[in-house]
Every structure is written in structure tokens, then in C-alpha cells.
Design a protein around this motif. Sequence first.
Motif, PDB file in Angstrom:
ATOM      1  N   GLN A  43       0.915  -1.279   0.154  1.00 25.27           N
ATOM      2  CA  GLN A  43       0.051  -0.011   0.005  1.00 25.27           C
ATOM      3  C   GLN A  43       0.708   1.218  -0.046  1.00 25.27           C
ATOM      4  OE1 GLN A  43      -3.683   0.283   0.048  1.00 25.27           O
ATOM      5  NE2 GLN A  43      -3.032   2.417  -0.387  1.00 25.27           N
ATOM      6  N   GLY A  76       0.975   1.573  -3.649  1.00 22.34           N
ATOM      7  CA  GLY A  76      -0.603   1.973  -3.495  1.00 22.34           C
ATOM      8  C   GLY A  76      -1.542   0.603  -3.878  1.00 22.34           C
ATOM      9  N   TRP A 133      -2.841  -2.765  -1.824  1.00 20.96           N
ATOM     10  CA  TRP A 133      -3.081  -3.455  -0.904  1.00 20.96           C
ATOM     11  C   TRP A 133      -3.055  -5.024  -1.301  1.00 20.96           C
ATOM     12  CZ3 TRP A 133      -2.454  -2.808   4.889  1.00 20.96           C
ATOM     13  CH2 TRP A 133      -3.146  -4.021   5.444  1.00 20.96           C
ATOM     14  N   LYS A 134      -4.373  -5.023  -2.101  1.00 21.51           N
ATOM     15  CA  LYS A 134      -4.922  -6.111  -2.519  1.00 21.51           C
ATOM     16  C   LYS A 134      -4.225  -7.121  -3.393  1.00 21.51           C
ATOM     17  CE  LYS A 134      -9.741  -5.389  -1.308  1.00 21.51           C
ATOM     18  NZ  LYS A 134     -10.927  -4.776  -1.415  1.00 21.51           N
ATOM     19  N   TRP A 184     -11.726  -6.492  15.372  1.00 25.11           N
ATOM     20  CA  TRP A 184     -10.958  -6.789  14.022  1.00 25.11           C
ATOM     21  C   TRP A 184     -10.519  -8.377  13.846  1.00 25.11           C
ATOM     22  CZ3 TRP A 184      -5.956  -8.606  13.925  1.00 25.11           C
ATOM     23  CH2 TRP A 184      -5.355  -9.107  12.865  1.00 25.11           C
ATOM     24  N   ARG A 190     -14.000 -14.506   8.844  1.00 23.29           N
ATOM     25  CA  ARG A 190     -13.972 -14.619   7.385  1.00 23.29           C
ATOM     26  C   ARG A 190     -13.260 -15.616   6.817  1.00 23.29           C
ATOM     27  NH1 ARG A 190     -10.764 -11.299   3.149  1.00 23.29           N
ATOM     28  NH2 ARG A 190      -8.950 -11.723   4.364  1.00 23.29           N
ATOM     29  N   ARG A 191     -12.352 -16.306   7.696  1.00 27.72           N
ATOM     30  CA  ARG A 191     -11.598 -17.458   7.505  1.00 27.72           C
ATOM     31  C   ARG A 191     -12.397 -18.759   7.790  1.00 27.72           C
ATOM     32  NH1 ARG A 191      -6.051 -14.908   7.877  1.00 27.72           N
ATOM     33  NH2 ARG A 191      -6.301 -13.731   6.249  1.00 27.72           N
ATOM     34  N   GLN A 199     -18.126  -2.615   0.569  1.00 30.80           N
ATOM     35  CA  GLN A 199     -17.859  -3.851   0.544  1.00 30.80           C
ATOM     36  C   GLN A 199     -16.409  -3.934  -0.381  1.00 30.80           C
ATOM     37  OE1 GLN A 199     -18.205  -5.887   2.930  1.00 30.80           O
ATOM     38  NE2 GLN A 199     -19.903  -7.435   2.282  1.00 30.80           N
ATOM     39  N   LYS A 200     -16.884  -3.081  -1.527  1.00 30.94           N
ATOM     40  CA  LYS A 200     -15.830  -3.467  -2.585  1.00 30.94           C
ATOM     41  C   LYS A 200     -14.396  -3.047  -2.246  1.00 30.94           C
ATOM     42  CE  LYS A 200     -15.454  -2.105  -7.349  1.00 30.94           C
ATOM     43  NZ  LYS A 200     -15.892  -1.299  -8.319  1.00 30.94           N
ATOM     44  N   PHE A 201     -14.323  -1.799  -1.520  1.00 24.30           N
ATOM     45  CA  PHE A 201     -13.039  -1.433  -1.363  1.00 24.30           C
ATOM     46  C   PHE A 201     -12.516  -1.719  -0.066  1.00 24.30           C
ATOM     47  CE2 PHE A 201     -12.666   0.294  -5.612  1.00 24.30           C
ATOM     48  CZ  PHE A 201     -13.996   1.025  -5.859  1.00 24.30           C
ATOM     49  N   HIS A 202     -13.491  -1.962   1.033  1.00 26.46           N
ATOM     50  CA  HIS A 202     -12.845  -2.020   2.266  1.00 26.46           C
ATOM     51  C   HIS A 202     -11.797  -2.960   2.429  1.00 26.46           C
ATOM     52  CE1 HIS A 202     -13.227  -3.332   6.687  1.00 26.46           C
ATOM     53  NE2 HIS A 202     -12.966  -2.163   6.745  1.00 26.46           N
ATOM     54  N   ILE A 203     -10.667  -2.632   3.247  1.00 22.55           N
ATOM     55  CA  ILE A 203      -9.589  -3.359   3.661  1.00 22.55           C
ATOM     56  C   ILE A 203      -9.433  -3.474   5.180  1.00 22.55           C
ATOM     57  CG2 ILE A 203      -7.082  -3.841   3.438  1.00 22.55           C
ATOM     58  CD1 ILE A 203      -7.329  -2.375   0.935  1.00 22.55           C
ATOM     59  N   GLU A 204      -9.246  -4.967   5.632  1.00 23.28           N
ATOM     60  CA  GLU A 204      -9.127  -5.261   7.001  1.00 23.28           C
ATOM     61  C   GLU A 204      -7.768  -5.028   7.351  1.00 23.28           C
ATOM     62  OE1 GLU A 204     -12.785  -8.406   6.911  1.00 23.28           O
ATOM     63  OE2 GLU A 204     -10.729  -8.991   7.732  1.00 23.28           O
ATOM     64  N   ALA A 205      -7.479  -3.864   8.273  1.00 17.30           N
ATOM     65  CA  ALA A 205      -6.021  -3.861   8.787  1.00 17.30           C
ATOM     66  C   ALA A 205      -6.186  -4.008  10.378  1.00 17.30           C
ATOM     67  CB  ALA A 205      -5.625  -2.663   8.181  1.00 17.30           C
ATOM     68  N   ASP A 222      -3.172   8.665  -3.509  1.00 21.45           N
ATOM     69  CA  ASP A 222      -3.464   7.566  -2.611  1.00 21.45           C
ATOM     70  C   ASP A 222      -2.857   7.476  -1.378  1.00 21.45           C
ATOM     71  OD1 ASP A 222      -1.223   5.072  -2.994  1.00 21.45           O
ATOM     72  OD2 ASP A 222      -1.153   6.779  -4.395  1.00 21.45           O
ATOM     73  N   VAL A 226      -4.698   7.660   2.339  1.00 19.83           N
ATOM     74  CA  VAL A 226      -4.358   6.509   3.467  1.00 19.83           C
ATOM     75  C   VAL A 226      -4.173   7.161   4.701  1.00 19.83           C
ATOM     76  CG1 VAL A 226      -2.754   4.750   4.039  1.00 19.83           C
ATOM     77  CG2 VAL A 226      -3.748   4.733   1.760  1.00 19.83           C
ATOM     78  N   GLN A 243     -10.843   3.124   2.169  1.00 19.20           N
ATOM     79  CA  GLN A 243     -10.309   1.515   2.107  1.00 19.20           C
ATOM     80  C   GLN A 243     -10.281   1.181   3.516  1.00 19.20           C
ATOM     81  OE1 GLN A 243      -6.701   2.211  -0.179  1.00 19.20           O
ATOM     82  NE2 GLN A 243      -7.618   0.481  -1.370  1.00 19.20           N
ATOM     83  N   PHE A 244      -9.671   2.059   4.484  1.00 18.56           N
ATOM     84  CA  PHE A 244      -9.289   1.580   5.872  1.00 18.56           C
ATOM     85  C   PHE A 244     -10.432   2.138   7.027  1.00 18.56           C
ATOM     86  CE2 PHE A 244      -5.562  -0.516   4.463  1.00 18.56           C
ATOM     87  CZ  PHE A 244      -5.120   0.209   3.203  1.00 18.56           C
TER      88      PHE A 244
END
Lengths: 291, 273
Positions: free
Chosen positions: A236, A240, A242-243, B10, B17-18, B51-57, B81, B85, B158-159
Motif C-alpha cells: 500500500q 498503492g 494492498w489487495k 478486528w 472471514r476465514r 464492501q468493494k473497497f474495504h480492507i481489514e487492517a 492515494d 491513506v 479503504q481503511f
Amino acid sequence: MASLIRRTLLLRTFCRAKRFTCHSQYVHQESAGAERMSNSSKESNETHFGFQTVKESEKADKVYEVFEEVAQSYDKMNDAMSFGIHRLWKDIFVDRLAPSKPCKILDVAGGTGDIAFRIAKYLRNSDGGGITVCDINQAMLDVGRKRASELGFSGMEWLQGNAECLSSIADNTYDSYTIAFGIRNVTHIDKALKEAYRVLKPGGQFMCLEFSQVQNENLRWLYDQYSFQAIPVMGQLIAGQWKAYQYLVESIRQFPNQEEFAGMIERAGFAFVRHENLTFGVVAIHCGHKL
Amino acid sequence: MLKLINGRNWYAACTFRRGIVISSEKFCLKAEASSEEDSSGADNPYFADFQKFHIEASPAQKLVLSIGSAITTLLNPGRPDALGVFGETSGHSALQKMHEKMMASSDGQLILTDKPRINSSTVDLNWLKKLPPNTLGRTYIKFLEENNVTPDSRTPVQFVDDIELAFVMQRYREIHDLVHTVLGMPTNMLGEVAVKWVEGIQTGLPMCVSGAIFGPLRLKPKQRQRYLNSYLPWALSTAANAEFVLNIYFEKRWEQPMGELLKELKIEPFVET
């Protein structure tokens, strides 16, 4: 008679290379991992994309997207993630390949050209002739072509193609087939291996450099923590993305381990299959010959 | 979708999720309560994008991301970007305060319910072009054309784990050009810094505040004089007096004349001294 001579010569060379682990006992042994993979994909036409399950038809597109996104910062990220050690891995890989002129070498999934340039330097080949770089992703090839012109390797060929189906390449064309950090992204690894067998000349050598399983359990835990916690964050910050880097570390876990992969190489028809671990098994070099 | 309330959840979400479910009674009751009262399900208009862009951190990862992205933005301002972030990972408490401010206003509440988006498919740019001059819509189009920007250039959030706060962040990003329009500030360094001051004081986002403080360091001496004499005092007084920018329902005001709008929002037009 000719094949018998070839076999004897190769066996003598092989015996001298004591650093490799021999896999002849795996010729008839079905490996569990590969069987599991092929069974599940036959049933539901689904495969893995990292830890996600996707349709087989979609995986190639998804992988394409990943590499299109990371192409520009691919080399920077490789240096950052491996602290520059990937350069040593690639140096050792080309050293093991030990190409000699005259030769025709096909570097598959060769994208930005790291292996191809090293081979050209090893051959003291001033313009890179005799080396073909093949990649499914045009963005990666573009980066590689640009680097080649900066380094003066004008004789290299750049080919867009799918490792599972190298339709533009005739049988028995190449002396060596190399694939570095590419085969785990292929949807059907067995098809890629069969294509590798087809395009190699008899006596040709198949060499694969790929992430593999760390043997030591404690080190494996450390490596997992680093992979899942640090690498996506670095992806990231630097690229830029992450995925894309999450996919990369997940795809390493989904790839068969050293022995399972060696079994797959043998089932494609290669002989004298052996592997060598580097960096405690983080990467492994697999090697096989077409007789 | 379960609302992620704090760092511990989290972990629960990751393992869920797993395919492994770890829960305590407290977590289950809290999740049940929150799923009854909020609309974080599929009927939420922002749900699909979230949902599309969310990232778990994890919290540790978010900390590294916020420090790393701050450094990246300072060294390489051409990475939008990285700025995004930094905003997302450092702005949690500011986003909560922004959400409270929106809930305290009727227009703000309406925005939070409707969750309008601003991009080229939700805003009819051709219709806006045809509006009479000096209306908000016409002035906005003029701003986009003069500064060569489009409403589509905002990076998705995303975060941010809470969908409501994520929407507040997304809304903040999407109205940025409109804030430029109502303040009458161009997209050069001086204009951007002035807007950052207004946004920073009103929202409290660390990203805006640090942009407002560090931005002027790049100004040349002449620009710095103009900044100190005119832009800065005006920006500070506007920030204090004007309406909270996130409470302005721009989509309902396209046809409103600018003079009337500025009076309603208590914004004094900028005059360079």
C-alpha cells in the motif's frame, strides 16, 4: 540408442550435482496436494485466487489485473519485500542454469526481464540474441522492453503469450525453459508443465524458481507473520496496492510444496527432477530434463 | 455485516472471514444490538462500494500505514492515494466528531440518510452547464473546467471500518471541489492551503491540519506574503464563522444563486488586500 546415450550423459552430470535432492522415488507416488487440487477443480470448475475461490475462467483475468496494477512498481516492491535478496536468488538460479552458447532460451512469465538480462550477461552476449521473453501481461512486457533498451539488449525477443498454451511456439524449439516466480500464478500448472515439455528440444532443461514451503516450523511462523502483516502494508505504501500484494502472499500458501511440485514436473514427462532450497525453503529451484 | 467497534473485533472479523467463529457473549449481544438499530446491511446505499473497497487492517498495521503514508506524502506529493491513506488511518476520532456534527443538523442528518454520491454518473454535468450564470451549479462547472478536474478523481475509502464513518470520509472527499467553489479558491498552492485551513478547523482531520501547516512551507517568498496578509486571516475567520461544510446538501442547491448561498452559509467572499 541416441536416447540411451543422452540418458547416460545426463545421469553422470546429475550425479556430480550432489546438492540436489533426487526425486526418482516420486515417479509412481501420487502426491496428496496435487491430487486434491485436481479433484476439486474437476468437480466444480473452481480454483483458488489467493485464499478466495474463483471460477477457473476468471482466474487468468484476475491475475492479469494484479500484474497490470503492479507493473510500474514491481521491481521496487521486489527489492523492498525481500530486502534485495531476490537479486541473489535470481543470480543463483542463472548460475544453476549455466547456459552456454549457442542456445535458445525461453523465459516464461519473464515480464520485466530480470532473468533474461542475467542470462544475457552470463553468456557475455552483448545484445541478448537467442533469448525470448514470454509473458501473458503486456504491461509487464512493456516495462521489460524499456529496461532492455536502456541496458542495450536489442536482440531479445518479447512475446505475449499464455504459459498454458504457447500456440505460437513450435515443438522442440528451445534448449532451456526458465520460469521464475511465475508458475504459481498459472491456473492449470499441469498444462504449463506439459507446454514446457513440448517446446523443449530433447535434452532440453526445465528450470523453475518459485516460492515454496519453509521447512523449519518456527521460521515458517515468522515468515507467515511477515508475509501477512508487513507485505500488504508495504504494498500500500510503495505501490498503492494492498489487495494485489495480499493476493501474492496468499498465492504462495496455495502453491504445492517442494515434493508435490516435483511430482507434478515428473508427471509432465521430465526426468531427473530435483530441487534445491534457498533461504530455508522460502524459495526453491526445481530442475528437470526432457529426454 | 457486523459493525466493527474496536480493535479486538478486528480479530474476530478476520477469523470469521476465514471460517472460524470466535465470540464471547458480550460480543454477540453487542453485535445483535447494533445490527437491529443501524442500516449497515445491503439496504444501505453506500454498502456496495464499502464492501468493494474495504480492507481489514489491524491497529498495528494502521499505525504503520499512517506514519508511512505521511512520510510518502511529504516526500512525493504526486501520490494522492498516500494522502488518502493518511487521512483514513489517522482520522478516526475526527470522523466521529464530524458524524456527531452532522447528526446535530437537519441537513446533515438528511445527507447521512440519503448518502448521496458526487461523480459523473450521479451528477448531470450537462444540465449544470445549462443553468443560469452565478448559480451554484454553473459556478461549479466553471470551476471544473478552469482547473481541469473531474468529479471522478476521488479515491475510495479503504481503511475505515465503520460504514457510517467511511461514508463521512467519502463525502468529505467528494465535496472537496464544491468547497473550493463556494469559497472561491482556485486549485493553486495558495487556494489549496486556504481550503485546507477551513476544512482542518471545521473537521479536525489530522490530514487537513498537517496539510495546512506544512503546505505553506513550499510557498515562494512573494506567495508567502500574500498568504500571510490575505489568505490566512480570511481562511481562519471563514472557518470559524461559516456553516460546517459537510452539512451543506449541495445536490439540492444547484439552482441557488451564489450570493444567496454564501449569505446563508455565512461565507464572506475573498478579497485580496
